[in-house]
Write a protein that holds these residues in place. Structure first.
Motif, PDB file in Angstrom:
ATOM      1  N   ILE A   1       0.846  -1.066  -0.079  1.00  0.00           N
ATOM      2  CA  ILE A   1       0.035  -0.056  -0.167  1.00  0.00           C
ATOM      3  C   ILE A   1       0.845   1.121  -0.273  1.00  0.00           C
ATOM      4  CG2 ILE A   1      -1.641   1.574   1.561  1.00  0.00           C
ATOM      5  CD1 ILE A   1      -3.055  -1.171   2.197  1.00  0.00           C
ATOM      6  N   ASP A   2       1.960   1.032   0.957  1.00  0.00           N
ATOM      7  CA  ASP A   2       2.870   2.245   0.686  1.00  0.00           C
ATOM      8  C   ASP A   2       3.469   2.709  -0.757  1.00  0.00           C
ATOM      9  OD1 ASP A   2       2.386   2.656   3.396  1.00  0.00           O
ATOM     10  OD2 ASP A   2       4.284   1.658   4.306  1.00  0.00           O
ATOM     11  N   LEU A   3       3.896   1.404  -1.373  1.00  0.00           N
ATOM     12  CA  LEU A   3       4.291   1.475  -2.643  1.00  0.00           C
ATOM     13  C   LEU A   3       3.347   2.182  -3.415  1.00  0.00           C
ATOM     14  CD1 LEU A   3       6.608   1.154  -4.576  1.00  0.00           C
ATOM     15  CD2 LEU A   3       5.838  -1.287  -4.736  1.00  0.00           C
ATOM     16  N   ALA A   4       2.193   1.791  -3.486  1.00  0.00           N
ATOM     17  CA  ALA A   4       1.071   2.305  -4.358  1.00  0.00           C
ATOM     18  C   ALA A   4       0.967   3.647  -4.191  1.00  0.00           C
ATOM     19  CB  ALA A   4      -0.172   1.345  -4.144  1.00  0.00           C
ATOM     20  N   ALA A   5       0.811   4.057  -2.874  1.00  0.00           N
ATOM     21  CA  ALA A   5       0.695   5.525  -2.184  1.00  0.00           C
ATOM     22  C   ALA A   5       1.656   6.446  -3.094  1.00  0.00           C
ATOM     23  CB  ALA A   5       0.523   5.655  -0.874  1.00  0.00           C
ATOM     24  N   ALA A   6       3.070   5.981  -2.783  1.00  0.00           N
ATOM     25  CA  ALA A   6       4.130   6.584  -3.572  1.00  0.00           C
ATOM     26  C   ALA A   6       4.026   6.625  -5.037  1.00  0.00           C
ATOM     27  CB  ALA A   6       5.304   5.857  -3.081  1.00  0.00           C
ATOM     28  N   ASN A   7       3.647   5.797  -5.833  1.00  0.00           N
ATOM     29  CA  ASN A   7       3.260   5.807  -6.984  1.00  0.00           C
ATOM     30  C   ASN A   7       2.118   6.794  -7.294  1.00  0.00           C
ATOM     31  OD1 ASN A   7       5.011   3.958  -7.803  1.00  0.00           O
ATOM     32  ND2 ASN A   7       3.642   2.344  -7.327  1.00  0.00           N
TER      33      ASN A   7
END
Length: 416
Positions: free
Chosen positions: A195-201
């Protein structure tokens, strides 16, 4: 008889005919008098022409005597020329390459910091943002699923622990249930990282979308509009072809200052904080109070000069970048109690002065005649000289006067 007659006939043919009398002496005298009169008239005309040419008014160059005493400004110790420069000036561009969709500025517009001045085509960036947001939502849904599975496994462990105490199931079954909880806990933490990675994207996609909006980096005035709708701009372009480097150029008018090159032989006359009087070439009667900001600690070897930064104490819309300016570095001011002792007078070019015996004189243009003035000299001021008396501010002083110029001689002012 016949022979006698023939001899007389022959003698008659040889006789001179004096029937036409020669010109008289009076006639010859009149001819000479007329010729002499014509010659004298010619010589007289030539003499008049040379006399008029000699008496023609010579053309002279003049300068206006500048006051140095008004307002207690003090005398100038050095004069120099330079240009108005802007410390904050920028060609504003987007951080990505794209096609211009809108240009919202024109030359002369005042813009505020953060104001939108242009937009790029952003279809691809919006699509990338939507994709990143969808990936975030998917990761969040998987997290909820993993949380539900972990909660179920934790309940199974509690139930198995109760059953093993009653000897209804083996210890191995409880250990397997505990392992399942640990595994699902790790999966849950991994899903949180997804989720953190998706939010960064999503944030990265939003940044790319924001790059399509060009904003003013500071408050200023637009001095150039560099692009039109439909053109491609790129921060990496050299400006050739159909690619522009930016939307426009902004100048912070509050950052205007003056830069002058001072001959290194006179740089010892300049000090940081020293008072300066600046005169724009466009407004020669406007004297702008200024001060020395700094002396740049390097010299130009080719020109033997040192650059000096001068700050303007007055801000005005008439002052614009790249204007030519003449500056006078003023001597250090005295205290208020000594103000009455400050020298008064005017500044004139040193070339206007000449010696007449033991007197210092200048010639002032009065109407169409040169007027001789005896002056009292003050101190030097660069290429100028201070006159304590003899000339008033605003009078036209003749520079490089002819050596034979006399008081009251007719002169004409040379055109620049």
């Amino acid at each position: 008889m016949t022979s006698e007659t023939d001899k007389k006939a022959l003698l008659g043919q040889l006789r001179i005919d004096r029937s036409e009398s020669p010109p008289s002496a009076g006639s010859r005298r009149r001819t000479w008098i007329i010729a002499a009169g014509v010659a004298l008239a010619t010589l007289a005309a030539a003499g008049v022409w040379f006399a008029l040419a000699a008496r023609a008014a010579p053309a002279v160059h003049t300068v206006t005597a500048r006051s140095i005493g008004a307002g207690g400004g003090g005398a100038s110790v050095l004069d120099a020329t330079g240009y108005v420069t802007a410390r904050r000036q920028a060609t504003v561009s987007a951080q990505i390459t794209g096609t211009v969709a809108a240009v919202l500025i024109e030359e002369g517009d005042h813009v505020k910091e953060g104001q939108v001045i242009g937009r790029l085509e952003d279809t691809a960036q919006r699509a990338a943002l939507a994709q990143a947001q969808a990936a975030l939502h998917s990761a969040q849904a998987l997290l909820q699923q993993a949380q539900a599975q972990l909660a179920q496994s934790q309940r199974d462990v509690k139930r198995d622990e109760d059953l093993v105490q009653r000897k209804l199931i083996s210890e191995q079954a409880v250990e397997q249930a505990r392992t399942q909880v640990a595994t699902q806990t790790a999966q849950l933490e991994s899903q949180r990282r997804q989720i953190d990675l998706a939010a960064a994207n999503v944030r990265a996609a939003q940044v790319q979308l924001d790059y399509c909006t060009v904003r003013a980096p500071f408050t200023g005035i637009v001095i150039a509009k560099a692009a039109q709708v439909g053109e491609i701009i790129s921060p990496l372009s050299a400006g050739g072809g159909f690619t522009r480097t930016g939307i426009g150029t902004l100048v912070d008018m509050d950052s205007l200052e003056i830069e002058v090159d001072v001959n290194e032989a006179y740089i010892n006359r300049v000090q940081p904080g020293q008072r300066v009087e600046s005169v724009l070439n466009a407004y020669p009667d406007w004297r702008i109070p200024s001060h020395v900001i700094a002396i740049i600690p390097t010299a130009d070897r080719s020109k033997a000069t040192v650059k000096v930064r001068i700050g303007l104490d007055v801000k005005d819309n008439r002052i614009v970048p790249d204007m030519g300016v003449r500056v006078s570095f003023l001597e250090a001011g005295k205290g208020a109690e000594d103000a009455h002792e400050r020298p008064r007078g005017v500044l004139v070019p040193a070339a206007a002065l000449r010696k007449d015996g033991d007197q210092d004189i200048v010639f002032v243009l009065q109407g169409r005649r040169a007027q001789r003035r005896v002056v009292t000299l003050g101190g030097p001021s660069g290429d100028s000289r201070q006159l304590l008396s003899g000339v008033s501010p605003g009078e036209s002083v003749i520079v490089d006067a002819p050596a034979d110029l006399r008081d009251g001689a007719a002169v004409s002012e040379a055109r620049p």
